[in-house]
Design an enzyme around this catalytic site. Structure first.
Site, mmCIF file in Angstrom:
data_model
loop_
_atom_site.group_PDB
_atom_site.id
_atom_site.type_symbol
_atom_site.label_atom_id
_atom_site.label_comp_id
_atom_site.label_asym_id
_atom_site.label_seq_id
_atom_site.Cartn_x
_atom_site.Cartn_y
_atom_site.Cartn_z
ATOM 1 N N HIS A 1 0.849 -1.198 0.000
ATOM 2 C CA HIS A 1 0.000 0.000 0.000
ATOM 3 C C HIS A 1 0.882 1.245 0.000
ATOM 4 O O HIS A 1 1.758 1.379 0.850
ATOM 5 C CB HIS A 1 -0.900 0.024 1.242
ATOM 6 C CG HIS A 1 -2.108 -0.845 1.115
ATOM 7 N ND1 HIS A 1 -3.261 -0.635 1.829
ATOM 8 C CD2 HIS A 1 -2.349 -1.926 0.325
ATOM 9 C CE1 HIS A 1 -4.165 -1.559 1.499
ATOM 10 N NE2 HIS A 1 -3.624 -2.353 0.597
ATOM 11 N N TYR B 1 -8.936 5.416 8.015
ATOM 12 C CA TYR B 1 -9.002 5.740 9.449
ATOM 13 C C TYR B 1 -10.019 6.864 9.587
ATOM 14 O O TYR B 1 -9.790 7.962 9.077
ATOM 15 C CB TYR B 1 -7.649 6.221 9.963
ATOM 16 C CG TYR B 1 -6.597 5.127 10.091
ATOM 17 C CD1 TYR B 1 -6.369 4.503 11.314
ATOM 18 C CD2 TYR B 1 -5.816 4.736 9.000
ATOM 19 C CE1 TYR B 1 -5.402 3.515 11.451
ATOM 20 C CE2 TYR B 1 -4.847 3.749 9.131
ATOM 21 C CZ TYR B 1 -4.652 3.139 10.361
ATOM 22 O OH TYR B 1 -3.698 2.161 10.490
ATOM 23 N N PRO C 1 -3.683 -0.067 18.921
ATOM 24 C CA PRO C 1 -3.482 -0.505 17.529
ATOM 25 C C PRO C 1 -3.592 0.593 16.472
ATOM 26 O O PRO C 1 -3.336 0.339 15.299
ATOM 27 C CB PRO C 1 -4.578 -1.559 17.335
ATOM 28 C CG PRO C 1 -5.588 -1.283 18.380
ATOM 29 C CD PRO C 1 -4.886 -0.651 19.526
ATOM 30 N N LYS D 1 1.416 -0.605 14.999
ATOM 31 C CA LYS D 1 2.825 -0.732 15.358
ATOM 32 C C LYS D 1 3.194 -1.979 16.164
ATOM 33 O O LYS D 1 4.384 -2.321 16.250
ATOM 34 C CB LYS D 1 3.261 0.510 16.175
ATOM 35 C CG LYS D 1 3.405 1.758 15.335
ATOM 36 C CD LYS D 1 4.643 1.688 14.456
ATOM 37 C CE LYS D 1 4.657 2.706 13.357
ATOM 38 N NZ LYS D 1 4.445 2.151 12.011
ATOM 39 N N TYR E 1 4.462 6.088 10.073
ATOM 40 C CA TYR E 1 3.586 4.968 9.712
ATOM 41 C C TYR E 1 4.354 3.890 8.957
ATOM 42 O O TYR E 1 4.171 2.692 9.213
ATOM 43 C CB TYR E 1 2.396 5.470 8.886
ATOM 44 C CG TYR E 1 1.264 4.467 8.816
ATOM 45 C CD1 TYR E 1 0.234 4.483 9.748
ATOM 46 C CD2 TYR E 1 1.250 3.485 7.832
ATOM 47 C CE1 TYR E 1 -0.798 3.550 9.707
ATOM 48 C CE2 TYR E 1 0.224 2.544 7.778
ATOM 49 C CZ TYR E 1 -0.797 2.590 8.720
ATOM 50 O OH TYR E 1 -1.809 1.656 8.673
HETATM 51 P P1 RFL Z 1 2.210 -12.541 21.073
HETATM 52 O O1 RFL Z 1 1.696 -12.554 19.677
HETATM 53 O O2 RFL Z 1 1.270 -12.227 22.161
HETATM 54 O O3 RFL Z 1 2.871 -13.959 21.325
HETATM 55 C C1 RFL Z 1 3.279 -14.371 22.618
HETATM 56 C C2 RFL Z 1 3.201 -15.871 22.668
HETATM 57 O O4 RFL Z 1 3.631 -16.299 23.956
HETATM 58 C C3 RFL Z 1 2.765 -17.326 24.378
HETATM 59 N N1 RFL Z 1 2.789 -17.425 25.856
HETATM 60 C C4 RFL Z 1 3.439 -18.388 26.509
HETATM 61 N N2 RFL Z 1 4.205 -19.395 26.077
HETATM 62 C C5 RFL Z 1 4.714 -20.232 27.022
HETATM 63 N N3 RFL Z 1 4.467 -20.102 28.351
HETATM 64 C C6 RFL Z 1 3.690 -19.094 28.820
HETATM 65 N N4 RFL Z 1 3.420 -18.997 30.124
HETATM 66 C C7 RFL Z 1 3.151 -18.172 27.880
HETATM 67 N N5 RFL Z 1 2.360 -17.085 27.989
HETATM 68 C C8 RFL Z 1 2.151 -16.635 26.745
HETATM 69 C C9 RFL Z 1 1.392 -16.932 23.838
HETATM 70 O O5 RFL Z 1 0.507 -18.033 23.749
HETATM 71 C C10 RFL Z 1 1.785 -16.368 22.476
HETATM 72 O O6 RFL Z 1 1.742 -17.353 21.468
HETATM 73 O O7 RFL Z 1 3.451 -11.541 21.235
HETATM 74 P P2 RFL Z 1 4.610 -11.152 20.199
HETATM 75 O O8 RFL Z 1 5.189 -12.367 19.542
HETATM 76 O O9 RFL Z 1 5.503 -10.219 20.919
HETATM 77 O O10 RFL Z 1 3.854 -10.387 19.010
HETATM 78 C C11 RFL Z 1 3.219 -9.150 19.259
HETATM 79 C C12 RFL Z 1 2.003 -8.989 18.346
HETATM 80 O O11 RFL Z 1 1.209 -10.149 18.427
HETATM 81 C C13 RFL Z 1 1.164 -7.766 18.693
HETATM 82 O O12 RFL Z 1 1.983 -6.671 19.022
HETATM 83 C C14 RFL Z 1 0.243 -7.325 17.516
HETATM 84 O O13 RFL Z 1 -0.709 -8.316 17.242
HETATM 85 C C15 RFL Z 1 -0.456 -6.014 17.836
HETATM 86 N N6 RFL Z 1 -1.412 -5.603 16.804
HETATM 87 C C16 RFL Z 1 -0.975 -4.986 15.634
HETATM 88 N N7 RFL Z 1 0.345 -4.808 15.396
HETATM 89 C C17 RFL Z 1 0.775 -4.267 14.217
HETATM 90 O O14 RFL Z 1 2.005 -4.143 14.014
HETATM 91 N N8 RFL Z 1 -0.104 -3.860 13.225
HETATM 92 C C18 RFL Z 1 -1.446 -4.001 13.383
HETATM 93 O O15 RFL Z 1 -2.182 -3.691 12.452
HETATM 94 C C19 RFL Z 1 -1.935 -4.554 14.640
HETATM 95 N N9 RFL Z 1 -3.257 -4.715 14.842
HETATM 96 C C20 RFL Z 1 -2.789 -5.825 16.983
HETATM 97 C C21 RFL Z 1 -3.692 -5.361 15.972
HETATM 98 C C22 RFL Z 1 -3.267 -6.491 18.115
HETATM 99 C C23 RFL Z 1 -4.622 -6.705 18.268
HETATM 100 N N10 RFL Z 1 -5.042 -7.421 19.448
HETATM 101 C C24 RFL Z 1 -6.191 -8.165 19.591
HETATM 102 C C25 RFL Z 1 -4.139 -7.533 20.563
HETATM 103 C C26 RFL Z 1 -5.042 -5.553 16.112
HETATM 104 C C27 RFL Z 1 -5.536 -6.223 17.271
HETATM 105 C C28 RFL Z 1 -7.026 -6.368 17.355
HETATM 106 C C1 PHB Z 2 -5.765 -4.523 10.864
HETATM 107 O O1 PHB Z 2 -5.902 -4.713 9.638
HETATM 108 O O2 PHB Z 2 -6.035 -5.394 11.690
HETATM 109 C C2 PHB Z 2 -5.275 -3.213 11.335
HETATM 110 C C3 PHB Z 2 -4.838 -2.265 10.412
HETATM 111 C C4 PHB Z 2 -4.372 -1.031 10.852
HETATM 112 C C5 PHB Z 2 -4.366 -0.741 12.197
HETATM 113 C C6 PHB Z 2 -4.781 -1.703 13.125
HETATM 114 C C7 PHB Z 2 -5.248 -2.937 12.694
HETATM 115 O O3 PHB Z 2 -3.935 0.474 12.615
#
Ligand code: RFL
Ligand code: PHB
Length: 388
Positions: free
Chosen positions: A72, A200, A292, A296, A383
């Site tokens: 994008h 957004y 979110p 990032k 971004y």
């Molecule tokens: P994770 O993905 O939480 O993975 C951690 C892993 O550790 C495991 N764990 C354990 N394992 C062993 N023993 C234990 N006691 C444990 N406790 C936990 C868990 O089961 C898991 O598998 O962390 P990691 O790897 O640091 O990754 C971080 C990302 O997942 C997170 O920052 C992003 O998903 C955030 N996020 C977004 N980030 C972006 O860069 N761009 C986005 O567009 C974006 N959108 C989002 C998001 C997060 C969201 N939610 C629901 C949190 C949108 C949403 C809705």
């Molecule tokens: C997503 O596609 O899940 C998404 C995209 C942009 C954001 C957060 C989440 O800022």
């Protein structure tokens, strides 16, 4: 069992670190509390910075992303009737990649499996020991038996709720936090995205975001009060509310259908310092959370992995400079992404307790962004991702 780096957590940061270290000839074991299917059922990030794209390629897991992901060049920011586009490519020479975290994680699992990597799922009661000593180890239960892994270093990639950060004494750890008074209701719909680029949308009823996963899978979000219950949101209520908040032309053309996923996530900003304690390194969500709005979270996890991966490769080549500076280097970038995510959140959401003055400030900020090349360049630079 003995390994060089014990990695706690098999999310994107743990798997990517393990894959990169494997390519550099460094042995790891990944301990994951959940099953592989459970990890792959979590719908999360969708936008990858270009630095993340390049790291995934470097790790040898870029092929499917390059074939199926969507680069994008820009994004839309909208108020109800006055949208404008920020052109990343024109302003920074860079772009982002839309490719879901679920797919990134799947590619990493496949790569670890193809290389016979040790990823232990359903590891219970993972406990860190002697991280401050020269002989750290990790214990866990699997199938009713206790196991022990001796290692040189422990990478805490276990997310916000994992045991790694909690093993650092409270006298050492400093925590910084802001909790926002709302959450995001996120849905998936098997319909074509309403727009080729993300929208957004700021609205007096609350923020909305139109995103996507592929040509027939849309991801939409609504700002909702934290007190809302997911079951109280029918599909029809979701679509009606989304249409009210996005620009009229988008509302008129959006294709709606049954929703295939619905969940509410709270928004918070959080940083733990330092990110190193003895031979333990915190990585990704284990050390920091961003709201979110700036897309990032995953990208910050990947930049932590970048610093730690290089530090460990350097260490095994006889130089500990990277190990000594990991926390400072990672935190310098973390804080800038925290600032960006907080400012995007503040600019685009409705804050129930906001004064009339603060409301005017928010309107002026968005209006300034609409007319200012400098402000658009600053947003675009953040971004697409600041340099490592
Ligand atoms: P994770 O993905 O939480 O993975 C951690 C892993 O550790 C495991 N764990 C354990 N394992 C062993 N023993 C234990 N006691 C444990 N406790 C936990 C868990 O089961 C898991 O598998 O962390 P990691 O790897 O640091 O990754 C971080 C990302 O997942 C997170 O920052 C992003 O998903 C955030 N996020 C977004 N980030 C972006 O860069 N761009 C986005 O567009 C974006 N959108 C989002 C998001 C997060 C969201 N939610 C629901 C949190 C949108 C949403 C809705
Ligand atoms: C997503 O596609 O899940 C998404 C995209 C942009 C954001 C957060 C989440 O800022």
């Amino acid at each position: 069992m003995r390994t060089q780096v014990a990695i706690i957590g098999g999310g994107p940061s743990g798997l990517l670190l393990s894959q990169l270290l494997h390519k550099a000839g460094i042995d790891t074991v990944v301990l994951e509390r959940r099953s592989r299917d459970y990890v792959l059922s979590r719908v999360r990030a969708g936008v990858l910075e270009w630095g993340t794209v390049e790291m995934l390629r470097e790790a040898g897991v870029g092929a499917r992303m390059d074939a199926e992901g969507f680069p994008h060049d820009g994004t839309y920011l909208a108020t109800r009737n006055q949208g404008f586009r920020i052109d990343f490519q024109e302003r920074t020479g860079k772009k982002v990649m839309v490719y879901g975290q679920t797919e990134v994680t799947r590619d990493l699992y496949d790569a670890r499996e193809a290389a016979d990597g040790k990823v232990i799922h359903e590891a219970e009661g993972v406990t860190l020991h002697d991280a401050k000593s020269d002989a750290p180890f990790v214990t866990y239960m699997k199938d009713g038996t206790e196991h022990r892994i001796d290692c040189d270093y422990i990478a805490g990639c276990d997310g916000y709720h994992g045991p790694s950060r909690q093993s650092i004494p409270s006298t050492v750890l400093r925590e910084f936090e802001r909790v926002y008074p709302f959450g995001w209701l996120g849905v998936l719909s098997e319909t074509p995205p309403v727009s080729e680029e993300l929208i957004y949308a700021q609205h007096t009823r609350g923020f909305a975001l139109c995103s996507m996963r592929n040509a027939n899978l849309s991801r939409y979000y609504l700002q909702v009060p934290l007190s809302d219950k997911i079951d109280a949101w029918s599909d029809a209520a979701f679509w009606d509310e989304l249409k009210r908040r996005i620009p009229e032309d988008a509302a008129d053309s959006i294709i709606t259908d049954k929703l295939i996923e619905k969940s509410i996530a709270p928004l918070r900003s959080y940083v733990a310092e330092p990110m190193t304690w003895g031979r333990l390194f915190l990585v990704g969500d284990a050390a920091h959370i961003v709201p979110p709005t700036g897309a990032k979270g995953l990208n910050l996890a990947v930049s932590d992995v970048h610093y730690l991966y290089h530090a460990l490769v350097q260490h095994y080549a006889g130089d500990d400079e990277g190990i000594a500076t990991y926390s400072d280097k990672a935190l310098a970038r973390v804080w800038k992404s925290e600032r960006f995510s907080w400012s995007m959140t503040t600019m685009l959401h409705n804050f129930p307790e906001r004064s009339a003055f603060e409301q005017k400030m928010q309107e002026a900020e968005l209006d300034y962004l609409r007319m200012s090349d400098a402000a658009q360049t600053a947003l675009a630079e953040n971004y697409v991702g600041l340099p490592y």
